[in-house]
Design a protein around this motif. Structure first.
Motif, PDB file in Angstrom:
ATOM      1  N   PRO A   1      34.525  44.399  29.438  1.00 19.72           N
ATOM      2  CA  PRO A   1      35.461  45.243  29.978  1.00 19.72           C
ATOM      3  C   PRO A   1      36.354  44.669  30.982  1.00 19.72           C
ATOM      4  CG  PRO A   1      33.576  46.746  29.791  1.00 19.72           C
ATOM      5  CD  PRO A   1      32.990  45.268  29.945  1.00 19.72           C
ATOM      6  N   ILE A   2      36.054  43.860  31.892  1.00 20.93           N
ATOM      7  CA  ILE A   2      36.652  42.896  32.804  1.00 20.93           C
ATOM      8  C   ILE A   2      36.312  41.606  32.384  1.00 20.93           C
ATOM      9  CG2 ILE A   2      37.346  42.320  35.117  1.00 20.93           C
ATOM     10  CD1 ILE A   2      36.420  45.064  36.130  1.00 20.93           C
ATOM     11  N   SER A   3      37.086  40.929  31.681  1.00 17.40           N
ATOM     12  CA  SER A   3      36.667  39.793  30.825  1.00 17.40           C
ATOM     13  C   SER A   3      36.758  38.735  31.703  1.00 17.40           C
ATOM     14  CB  SER A   3      37.139  39.660  29.622  1.00 17.40           C
ATOM     15  OG  SER A   3      38.853  39.704  29.814  1.00 17.40           O
ATOM     16  N   THR A   4      36.339  38.573  32.987  1.00 20.89           N
ATOM     17  CA  THR A   4      36.425  37.358  33.691  1.00 20.89           C
ATOM     18  C   THR A   4      34.849  37.163  34.268  1.00 20.89           C
ATOM     19  OG1 THR A   4      37.449  36.215  35.481  1.00 20.89           O
ATOM     20  CG2 THR A   4      36.873  38.625  35.650  1.00 20.89           C
ATOM     21  N   ILE A   5      34.792  36.161  35.069  1.00 19.83           N
ATOM     22  CA  ILE A   5      33.721  35.832  35.974  1.00 19.83           C
ATOM     23  C   ILE A   5      33.775  36.000  37.585  1.00 19.83           C
ATOM     24  CG2 ILE A   5      31.896  33.918  36.469  1.00 19.83           C
ATOM     25  CD1 ILE A   5      32.801  32.409  34.155  1.00 19.83           C
ATOM     26  N   ALA A   6      32.880  36.767  38.154  1.00 21.97           N
ATOM     27  CA  ALA A   6      33.045  36.948  39.415  1.00 21.97           C
ATOM     28  C   ALA A   6      32.592  35.964  40.125  1.00 21.97           C
ATOM     29  CB  ALA A   6      32.193  38.107  39.710  1.00 21.97           C
ATOM     30  N   GLN A   7      33.294  35.856  41.634  1.00 17.14           N
ATOM     31  CA  GLN A   7      33.027  34.861  42.530  1.00 17.14           C
ATOM     32  C   GLN A   7      32.078  35.609  43.673  1.00 17.14           C
ATOM     33  OE1 GLN A   7      34.454  31.871  42.482  1.00 17.14           O
ATOM     34  NE2 GLN A   7      35.266  32.527  40.519  1.00 17.14           N
ATOM     35  N   PRO A   8      31.281  34.431  44.028  1.00 14.46           N
ATOM     36  CA  PRO A   8      30.063  34.850  44.835  1.00 14.46           C
ATOM     37  C   PRO A   8      30.703  35.791  46.151  1.00 14.46           C
ATOM     38  CG  PRO A   8      29.707  32.581  44.449  1.00 14.46           C
ATOM     39  CD  PRO A   8      31.097  33.104  43.794  1.00 14.46           C
ATOM     40  N   GLU A   9      31.684  35.596  46.720  1.00  9.98           N
ATOM     41  CA  GLU A   9      32.279  36.373  47.736  1.00  9.98           C
ATOM     42  C   GLU A   9      32.587  37.874  47.409  1.00  9.98           C
ATOM     43  OE1 GLU A   9      32.922  32.232  48.235  1.00  9.98           O
ATOM     44  OE2 GLU A   9      33.372  33.405  46.948  1.00  9.98           O
ATOM     45  N   GLU A  10      32.838  38.071  46.045  1.00  7.22           N
ATOM     46  CA  GLU A  10      32.864  39.155  45.586  1.00  7.22           C
ATOM     47  C   GLU A  10      31.781  40.304  45.782  1.00  7.22           C
ATOM     48  OE1 GLU A  10      36.516  39.765  42.296  1.00  7.22           O
ATOM     49  OE2 GLU A  10      35.173  37.962  41.935  1.00  7.22           O
ATOM     50  N   VAL A  11      30.710  39.527  45.431  1.00  3.92           N
ATOM     51  CA  VAL A  11      29.414  39.950  45.620  1.00  3.92           C
ATOM     52  C   VAL A  11      29.051  40.310  47.093  1.00  3.92           C
ATOM     53  CG1 VAL A  11      26.923  39.911  44.779  1.00  3.92           C
ATOM     54  CG2 VAL A  11      28.523  38.972  43.486  1.00  3.92           C
ATOM     55  N   SER A  12      29.412  39.477  47.906  1.00  7.74           N
ATOM     56  CA  SER A  12      29.044  39.522  49.182  1.00  7.74           C
ATOM     57  C   SER A  12      29.901  40.683  49.651  1.00  7.74           C
ATOM     58  CB  SER A  12      29.596  38.129  49.932  1.00  7.74           C
ATOM     59  OG  SER A  12      29.108  37.092  49.755  1.00  7.74           O
TER      60      SER A  12
END
Length: 256
Positions: free
Chosen positions: A217-228
């Protein structure tokens, strides 16, 4: 920047690179004293140096999450250097993509010992220290594959479903001790582990990585900082009413 975690000590496993390093750096920015732990000693020391260069407090501790003795030593280090342990981030993990009929004993045992038993060992070592502090917060790293099935990945999926179960059981058990336990369930995050997984996927006839990302649905890859940012929220007082939860951060992959 608000020092939300000033006076708090956090222990992060698997903190030498990827998501773990991002978590350690972000906690330090928010005022926490950080015990950076990993098997990759040189990289881990580098994360500590980054934190100190920015004015933060951190020490490095070698930690094999499969080893209960290593966990006891890491928790003792947090208490001796920083006076206690308030937050545990069970982040260390490994990935493997083998279906049940070809998964070797070595693969199964390594994945389960690292991803599932490592979380168990970490919580077992941390809970007494958190009781001594009057409470604490634990955030375990599950996975979107701890919420749904997938072709192959037998050991990995089993280990992450185990993390979800451990999280819920511990949350109920330790609520009376003022210890909150939650889990994050990341999807596709831009880390060295993803690079390893893409190599695995390239040999899998049922997976096309680029197509899979495009179909999210959100067709991209997350960055580690977003998980942080999610991890820090769950560890903070802002999440005081959150325990026993498993929070996807997967671009909507498990929503349907």
């Amino acid at each position: 920047m608000i020092q939300e975690f000033s006076g708090k000590t956090v222990l992060v496993s698997g903190a030498a690179r990827g998501q773990g390093a991002a978590h350690a750096l972000r906690f330090a920015e928010a005022g926490a004293s950080v015990v950076v732990s990993d098997l990759r000693d040189d990289l881990g020391e580098g994360v500590v140096e980054q934190i100190r260069m920015k004015g933060g407090q951190a020490v490095y501790q070698h930690l094999d999450v499969r080893d209960g003795g290593d966990w006891d030593t890491a928790v003792a280090r947090a208490e001796s250097v920083f006076g206690g342990l308030d937050i545990l981030i069970n982040n260390a993990g490994v990935v493997a993509c083998e279906p049940v009929d070809t998964c070797t004993d070595d693969t199964w045992n390594n994945v389960m010992q690292t991803n599932a038993a490592g979380v168990f060992q970490g919580m077992r070592a941390a809970v007494p220290a958190m009781r001594r502090r009057g409470g604490g917060a634990i955030v375990n790293t599950a996975s979107m594959m701890g919420l749904v099935g997938s072709w192959g990945y037998a050991a990995y999926i089993a280990s992450k479903f185990a993390v979800v179960g451990l999280t819920k059981s511990a949350a109920l058990t330790y609520a009376a001790d003022n210890i909150r336990v939650n889990a994050v369930a990341p999807g596709c995050v831009d880390t060295p582990m993803l690079d390893e997984e893409k190599k695995i996927m390239a040999t899998n006839p049922y997976w096309d990585f680029d197509e899979w990302v495009a179909n999210q649905p959100i067709s991209t890859i997350a960055q580690p900082e977003e998980v942080s940012e999610l991890v820090l929220f769950l560890a903070s007082g802002r999440a005081r009413y959150c325990t026993g939860g498993v929070y996807p951060i997967d671009g909507g992959s498990t929503a349907g």
